[in-house]
Design an enzyme around this catalytic site. Sequence first.
Site, PDB file in Angstrom:
ATOM      1  N   GLY A  18      50.976  -0.011  34.484  1.00  0.00           N
ATOM      2  CA  GLY A  18      52.103  -0.137  35.318  1.00  0.00           C
ATOM      3  C   GLY A  18      51.559   0.568  36.674  1.00  0.00           C
ATOM      4  N   CYS A  54      49.473   0.804  41.688  1.00  0.00           N
ATOM      5  CA  CYS A  54      47.853   0.621  41.893  1.00  0.00           C
ATOM      6  C   CYS A  54      47.359  -0.750  41.121  1.00  0.00           C
ATOM      7  CB  CYS A  54      47.148   1.558  41.959  1.00  0.00           C
ATOM      8  SG  CYS A  54      47.679   3.147  42.929  1.00  0.00           S
TER       9      CYS A  54
HETATM   10  C1  UGA Z   1      45.247   4.531  39.388  1.00  0.00           C
HETATM   11  C2  UGA Z   1      43.637   4.959  39.237  1.00  0.00           C
HETATM   12  O1  UGA Z   1      43.532   5.828  37.963  1.00  0.00           O
HETATM   13  C3  UGA Z   1      43.216   5.934  40.373  1.00  0.00           C
HETATM   14  O2  UGA Z   1      41.845   6.080  40.017  1.00  0.00           O
HETATM   15  C4  UGA Z   1      43.423   5.240  41.570  1.00  0.00           C
HETATM   16  O3  UGA Z   1      43.138   5.833  42.881  1.00  0.00           O
HETATM   17  C5  UGA Z   1      44.876   4.933  41.758  1.00  0.00           C
HETATM   18  O4  UGA Z   1      45.394   4.109  40.791  1.00  0.00           O
HETATM   19  C6  UGA Z   1      45.219   3.943  43.145  1.00  0.00           C
HETATM   20  O5  UGA Z   1      44.601   2.946  43.279  1.00  0.00           O
HETATM   21  O6  UGA Z   1      45.801   4.791  43.976  1.00  0.00           O
HETATM   22  P1  UGA Z   1      47.615   5.625  38.817  1.00  0.00           P
HETATM   23  O7  UGA Z   1      48.039   4.256  39.086  1.00  0.00           O
HETATM   24  O8  UGA Z   1      48.268   6.765  39.508  1.00  0.00           O
HETATM   25  O9  UGA Z   1      46.014   5.574  39.215  1.00  0.00           O
HETATM   26  O10 UGA Z   1      47.668   5.903  37.438  1.00  0.00           O
HETATM   27  P2  UGA Z   1      46.673   5.896  36.049  1.00  0.00           P
HETATM   28  O11 UGA Z   1      46.893   7.268  35.273  1.00  0.00           O
HETATM   29  O12 UGA Z   1      45.520   5.325  36.200  1.00  0.00           O
HETATM   30  O13 UGA Z   1      47.708   4.805  34.998  1.00  0.00           O
HETATM   31  C7  UGA Z   1      47.838   3.505  35.429  1.00  0.00           C
HETATM   32  C8  UGA Z   1      48.506   2.955  34.240  1.00  0.00           C
HETATM   33  O14 UGA Z   1      47.673   2.615  33.040  1.00  0.00           O
HETATM   34  C9  UGA Z   1      50.015   3.707  33.583  1.00  0.00           C
HETATM   35  O15 UGA Z   1      50.893   2.608  33.524  1.00  0.00           O
HETATM   36  C10 UGA Z   1      49.374   4.234  32.313  1.00  0.00           C
HETATM   37  O16 UGA Z   1      50.343   4.351  31.487  1.00  0.00           O
HETATM   38  C11 UGA Z   1      48.435   3.001  31.822  1.00  0.00           C
HETATM   39  N1  UGA Z   1      47.348   3.512  30.917  1.00  0.00           N
HETATM   40  C12 UGA Z   1      46.453   4.513  31.307  1.00  0.00           C
HETATM   41  C13 UGA Z   1      47.239   3.025  29.601  1.00  0.00           C
HETATM   42  O17 UGA Z   1      48.247   2.104  29.331  1.00  0.00           O
HETATM   43  N2  UGA Z   1      45.974   3.435  28.894  1.00  0.00           N
HETATM   44  C14 UGA Z   1      45.365   4.080  29.141  1.00  0.00           C
HETATM   45  O18 UGA Z   1      44.248   4.415  28.338  1.00  0.00           O
HETATM   46  C15 UGA Z   1      45.353   4.695  30.653  1.00  0.00           C
END
Ligand code: UGA
Length: 437
Positions: free
Chosen positions: A257, A260
């Site tokens: 979610g 981004c």
């Molecule tokens: C993401 C990218 O990781 C950044 O590199 C990017 O700069 C940013 O988007 C953006 O475009 O501004 P973010 O949305 O803050 O960052 O969060 P993430 O930590 O990447 O997680 C995104 C989603 O994926 C979360 O809902 C998280 O729970 C989920 N996720 C993440 C999973 O379900 N499994 C995982 O192994 C990792």
Amino acid sequence: MVTTPRTVAVFGAGYIGLVTGACLAELGHRVTVRDVQPERIRLLNGGEVPIHEPGLGDLIAANKERLTFTLEAHTALKDAEIAYVCVDTPPTASGDADLSRVWSVIDTLKGAPHLAAVVVKSTVPVGTGERVRAALDEAGLAHVGYAANPEFTAEGKAVDDFLHPDRIVIGTSDARTDRLIRELHDGVDGPVQTLSVASAEMVKLAANALLATKITFINEIATVCEATGADVEQVATAIGMDHRLGPHFLQAGLGYGGSCFPKDSRALRAMASNSGYPFQLLNSVIEVNDLQPRRAIQRLKTELGGLKGRRVALLGMTFKAGTDDLREAPSAVVAARLLAENATVHCWDPMARPADVTPWNATTRHPSPADALCDADAALVVTEWPELREVDWASAGRTMRRRLLFDGRNTLDPDALVSAGFTYMSVGRATVRPAAP
Ligand code: UGA
């Protein structure tokens, strides 16, 4: 500290603009952050930070000599040598990125007396830079350089990601602008890659789409694990030990979610479709991710023998732990589905800001997990908050109508839950139940 301090105007005081502004000030530059929301600027001028981002408040406070906030574009641009565009680009009805805020910033730049470069950090479709370049030329700013400088910071660790990035990507065809941005990042610990504007714009969209694909892949494997008796946690650990694949973004759960991945994957799909190419892999990623929280509710429904009249404790509302952000959080889909099935929803989250939008106004919010769990027929973990590992599940279980927990982030210890008398469901693993008395 940098050797040449620059004067920088940052447009947008959201997650990206504030982190960029505060980090550039930390590096020694003079920064003015401009936003159009009076309340946001009022808070910042009063020493408050309107968003939760670890380390950001301290950084803003430590650099207040070099960091100011304003509502006025001309104040920000008075001495600015570099204008950073960090406004949001939300999706339109067609899934394309809405660039209206980017354009309104570009419109304010005309006549900025000292401007040497315009840098876009906002996530934009490929080709935007070319259009901005043409608009700058038309506005009499042909002498001003242009660069795309996408950000790769993740919420919750944005300050650290900015100061210690895996890479800094500079998209420009102009050597002077390239040098300027490299110098601006003096003191940042990470490799720099200069490429064309279009390629830099594509790097951002492609990187987020690949990360979203990796998460979706492991969620698909999790579904196959459920059907075949394998354990996705064991599988992901062993897959991640292959250096070609790496251990990151292999955490199965209720889907991605945030502000981004959902938006950027839809924007890349729309961009591909607009050029006549159906990006089928990305289509599937988006579809599977939409389905993921719904599958969890379906499994819970089967386990409970129906959801009507059931009371469900929804633990965690934000899209991930460590943030107060509810944008595109799977919890909203989960809550809406539960309500649609006539269940009652009792939520807990340590950080989510109150949101007046449906479905949240039809749920009850509680100050602690224990309160939310009281009288519940089931608990559903939606966000991997560390606080949930501290819950005394044996006592909490005694207050519940039924000891059933669905761990939608595979974050709790199955053995501990089963010892506390719970039936433990999770993603990509067999359901475990306490031994019959
Ligand atoms: C993401 C990218 O990781 C950044 O590199 C990017 O700069 C940013 O988007 C953006 O475009 O501004 P973010 O949305 O803050 O960052 O969060 P993430 O930590 O990447 O997680 C995104 C989603 O994926 C979360 O809902 C998280 O729970 C989920 N996720 C993440 C999973 O379900 N499994 C995982 O192994 C990792």
